[in-house]
Scaffold this active site. Structure first.
Site, PDB file in Angstrom:
ATOM      1  N   ALA A  10       0.806  -1.220   0.000  1.00 20.76           N
ATOM      2  CA  ALA A  10       0.000   0.000   0.000  1.00 20.76           C
ATOM      3  C   ALA A  10       0.839   1.270   0.000  1.00 20.76           C
ATOM      4  O   ALA A  10       0.331   2.357  -0.236  1.00 20.76           O
ATOM      5  CB  ALA A  10      -0.945  -0.002   1.200  1.00 20.76           C
ATOM      6  N   ARG A  15      10.995   7.218  -2.248  1.00 22.91           N
ATOM      7  CA  ARG A  15      12.395   7.305  -2.661  1.00 22.91           C
ATOM      8  C   ARG A  15      12.654   6.818  -4.092  1.00 22.91           C
ATOM      9  O   ARG A  15      13.750   6.945  -4.619  1.00 22.91           O
ATOM     10  CB  ARG A  15      13.287   6.530  -1.665  1.00 22.91           C
ATOM     11  CG  ARG A  15      13.518   7.287  -0.376  1.00 22.91           C
ATOM     12  CD  ARG A  15      14.138   6.403   0.682  1.00 22.91           C
ATOM     13  NE  ARG A  15      13.173   5.434   1.199  1.00 22.91           N
ATOM     14  CZ  ARG A  15      13.483   4.430   2.028  1.00 22.91           C
ATOM     15  NH1 ARG A  15      14.731   4.256   2.409  1.00 22.91           N
ATOM     16  NH2 ARG A  15      12.554   3.611   2.461  1.00 22.91           N
TER      17      ARG A  15
HETATM   18  C1  UD1 Z   1       9.793  -2.892   7.470  1.00 21.29           C
HETATM   19  C2  UD1 Z   1       9.827  -3.513   8.848  1.00 21.29           C
HETATM   20  C3  UD1 Z   1      11.273  -3.625   9.298  1.00 21.29           C
HETATM   21  C4  UD1 Z   1      12.048  -4.450   8.295  1.00 21.29           C
HETATM   22  C5  UD1 Z   1      11.908  -3.886   6.897  1.00 21.29           C
HETATM   23  C6  UD1 Z   1      12.477  -4.845   5.895  1.00 21.29           C
HETATM   24  C7  UD1 Z   1       7.792  -2.753   9.976  1.00 21.29           C
HETATM   25  C8  UD1 Z   1       7.223  -1.824  10.952  1.00 21.29           C
HETATM   26  N1  UD1 Z   1       9.096  -2.680   9.772  1.00 21.29           N
HETATM   27  O1  UD1 Z   1      10.304  -1.576   7.585  1.00 21.29           O
HETATM   28  O2  UD1 Z   1      11.351  -4.243  10.570  1.00 21.29           O
HETATM   29  O3  UD1 Z   1      13.411  -4.522   8.664  1.00 21.29           O
HETATM   30  O4  UD1 Z   1      10.538  -3.682   6.547  1.00 21.29           O
HETATM   31  O5  UD1 Z   1      12.503  -4.304   4.615  1.00 21.29           O
HETATM   32  O6  UD1 Z   1       7.061  -3.564   9.416  1.00 21.29           O
HETATM   33  N2  UD1 Z   1       2.877  -0.938   3.884  1.00 21.29           N
HETATM   34  C9  UD1 Z   1       1.503  -1.046   3.783  1.00 21.29           C
HETATM   35  N3  UD1 Z   1       0.714  -0.308   4.611  1.00 21.29           N
HETATM   36  C10 UD1 Z   1       1.227   0.516   5.539  1.00 21.29           C
HETATM   37  C11 UD1 Z   1       2.624   0.632   5.651  1.00 21.29           C
HETATM   38  C12 UD1 Z   1       3.425  -0.122   4.808  1.00 21.29           C
HETATM   39  O7  UD1 Z   1       1.015  -1.785   2.935  1.00 21.29           O
HETATM   40  O8  UD1 Z   1       0.424   1.145   6.250  1.00 21.29           O
HETATM   41  C13 UD1 Z   1       3.728  -1.741   3.015  1.00 21.29           C
HETATM   42  C14 UD1 Z   1       4.649  -0.904   2.140  1.00 21.29           C
HETATM   43  O9  UD1 Z   1       4.061  -0.646   0.895  1.00 21.29           O
HETATM   44  C15 UD1 Z   1       5.858  -1.814   2.011  1.00 21.29           C
HETATM   45  C16 UD1 Z   1       5.844  -2.656   3.249  1.00 21.29           C
HETATM   46  O10 UD1 Z   1       4.565  -2.546   3.806  1.00 21.29           O
HETATM   47  O11 UD1 Z   1       5.746  -2.669   0.878  1.00 21.29           O
HETATM   48  C17 UD1 Z   1       6.894  -2.232   4.268  1.00 21.29           C
HETATM   49  O12 UD1 Z   1       6.670  -0.917   4.655  1.00 21.29           O
HETATM   50  P1  UD1 Z   1       7.863   0.097   4.856  1.00 21.29           P
HETATM   51  O13 UD1 Z   1       7.309   1.371   5.292  1.00 21.29           O
HETATM   52  O14 UD1 Z   1       8.739   0.074   3.649  1.00 21.29           O
HETATM   53  O15 UD1 Z   1       8.610  -0.576   6.091  1.00 21.29           O
HETATM   54  P2  UD1 Z   1      10.126  -0.422   6.465  1.00 21.29           P
HETATM   55  O16 UD1 Z   1      10.326   0.853   7.136  1.00 21.29           O
HETATM   56  O17 UD1 Z   1      10.965  -0.741   5.296  1.00 21.29           O
HETATM   57 CA    CA Z   2      10.811  -0.994   3.038  1.00 18.92          CA
END
Ligand code: UD1
Ligand code: CA
Length: 462
Positions: A10, A15
């Site tokens: 989502a 970046r």
């Molecule tokens: C996340 C993990 C982190 C891990 C890393 C690995 C969490 C809180 N943290 O961090 O521990 O080391 O991935 O790459 O999970 N997304 C949604 N809905 C939301 C938020 C995010 O669908 O409300 C999806 C994003 O599109 C993405 C994924 O979840 O594909 C991960 O979200 P992102 O914000 O990139 O998490 P990281 O900070 O990378």
């Molecule tokens: Ca990520």
């Protein structure tokens, strides 16, 4: 007991510096999310839910039909996203396994996912971790003095001590469905980012005394894509994997580092591929074909024993023992039947060259059928466009089209007919006839002497 999969996709992917939602970016022939779904497929999940939000329509358009799409209206965090996904699973039993992963990890392999989903009956969750030399940005895996995992702390929430932990949370998990549903209720957004973290579930489960299993893997496999730079790095790895797989199956490659084959392309053992070749989409290459150097082929098929070099093929069909190039452009709708040739500087579009038909050099063949064994002389052009409409040309079998013939469509050339070099053919030509359209050659004797005399006269005036 069934396995369900939730893919979180989502987020926007700021970046990437692109309007395209991150997971819709293409790499080595699939979108990021496409790679993830491909890695999950061998699990044969009872249901696969993709959680989308940012650019929902765009992401939806790249998803396969067989996934359930759930929309997370507001990106409140991965915990919230997982809840949205869980709610969209048509039905599950608390004893089922739910695999949760992120849509931006194209290097995941089905092997790792199979390992992960193989949850012991008494475990509540299994997480994947890896050692990163630069763990910044990732969630850190916190262990107690006995080495047992106690939780995951997000980068922004780490103490200075925790920031030094090299073991990171990969972001791929298997949960017992009941345990996941229950512990998600306890996740709060009381953290630096104000988000509901899925990672908090790990600490919550451990706190309850549930058993947690850890799968360690290589850093490379779990890399998440956040920037164009990382996308290009992932492309290299995916390309290497595809080329490795092809070479192991018996495909010959002169230089795999300069050979770009999409994962969706089919290459038969015994095919030979030279450098500078790009094979994309649904392209297929049969055994004993020789491709390259320098070929771009998308959604095209190349038959056994054919040679294609320095050329561009788009939705073209090349039969067996054909020759294409150097410098040919086969545009959509081009069909070369067995033994046909589209040689140097030949462009075809919506054109069928029958068996053994040849256009060896310098021709434009558009909206045309060429019968078997016919020969198209150099410089021939099908004048298919009158400025308003396209018209077609029909050339029979065993026809000889003289060099630089202009075939003004619509026009038909009968079997065994011949056109004289340089003719502009506007009328149909009957079977077996010779059609010549050009003015008679005239000769002016002694022209060189007259020219010389004129030159001398001019010089004496100066
Ligand atoms: C996340 C993990 C982190 C891990 C890393 C690995 C969490 C809180 N943290 O961090 O521990 O080391 O991935 O790459 O999970 N997304 C949604 N809905 C939301 C938020 C995010 O669908 O409300 C999806 C994003 O599109 C993405 C994924 O979840 O594909 C991960 O979200 P992102 O914000 O990139 O998490 P990281 O900070 O990378
Ligand atoms: Ca990520």
């Amino acid at each position: 007991m069934s396995v369900h999969v939730i893919v979180l996709a989502a987020g926007q992917g700021k970046r990437m510096m692109s309007d395209l939602p991150k997971v819709a970016h293409l790499v080595a022939g699939r979108t990021l999310i496409g790679w993830v779904l491909e890695a999950v497929r061998p699990l044969q999940p009872a249901s696969t839910v993709v959680v989308i939000g940012h650019g929902a329509d765009r992401v939806r358009s790249v998803l396969p039909q067989d996934v359930v799409v759930a929309v997370q209206e507001e990106q409140l965090g991965t915990g919230d996203g997982t809840q949205v996904g869980l709610d969209a699973i048509p039905s599950f039993d608390p004893a089922d396994t739910v695999v949760v992963l992120y849509g931006d990890m194209p290097l995941l392999t089905s092997g790792l996912i199979a390992d992960l989903a193989d949850l012991s009956s008494d475990a509540a969750a299994r997480i994947v971790t890896a050692e990163f030399s630069d763990p910044s940005g990732y969630g850190r895996v916190v262990r107690d003095v006995e080495g047992q995992v106690v939780g995951i702390v997000e980068d922004g929430d780490c103490t200075t001590e925790q920031l030094l932990i090299a073991e990171i949370n990969a972001g791929v998990y298997a949960f017992r469905a009941g345990a996941l549903a229950e512990s998600l209720q306890d996740v709060s957004n009381d953290n630096v980012q104000g988000e509901y973290y899925l990672t908090d579930v790990v600490g919550i489960l451990v706190g309850k005394g549930d058993r947690l299993e850890v799968v360690k893997t290589s850093a490379q496999e779990v890399i998440g894509i956040n920037s164009q730079d990382q996308l290009s790095e992932a492309r290299k790895t995916l390309q290497q994997r595809t080329n490795q797989r092809l070479m192991e199956s018996g495909v010959w490659m002169l230089d795999p580092d300069r050979t770009y084959v999409d994962d969706t392309v089919h290459v038969e053992p015994g095919a030979r591929i030279y450098p500078g070749v790009y094979l994309e989409g649904s392209t297929s290459v049969a055994a004993d074909a020789r491709i390259g150097p320098d070929v771009f082929a998308v959604d095209s098929s190349i038959g056994r024993g054919s040679t294609v070099w320095y050329s561009v093929l788009r939705s073209a069909e090349v039969g067996e023992d054909c020759e294409v190039g150097p410098y040919a452009s086969l545009r959509p709708g081009s069909v070369l039947e067995d033994g046909a040739k589209a040689g140097t500087f030949v462009e075809t579009k919506n054109a069928t060259l029958g068996e053994g038909a040849k256009a060896s050099h310098l021709a434009y063949l558009g909206d045309v059928t060429v019968g078997a064994r016919s020969n198209i002389g150099a410089g021939t052009i099908t004048c298919n466009y009158d400025g308003h409409e396209k018209h077609s040309t029909e050339i029979g079998e065993d026809v000889f089209i003289g060099s630089a013939t202009m075939l003004v469509a619509p026009v038909k050339i009968g079997d065994n007919a011949v056109t004289g070099a340089g003719s502009v053919i506007t009328e149909d030509v009957s079977e077996g006839a010779l059609a010549v359209e050009r003015s008679e050659q005239i000769e002016i004797p002694g022209y060189a002497d007259r020219r010389e005399a004129r030159k001398t006269a001019t010089e004496s005036k100066d």
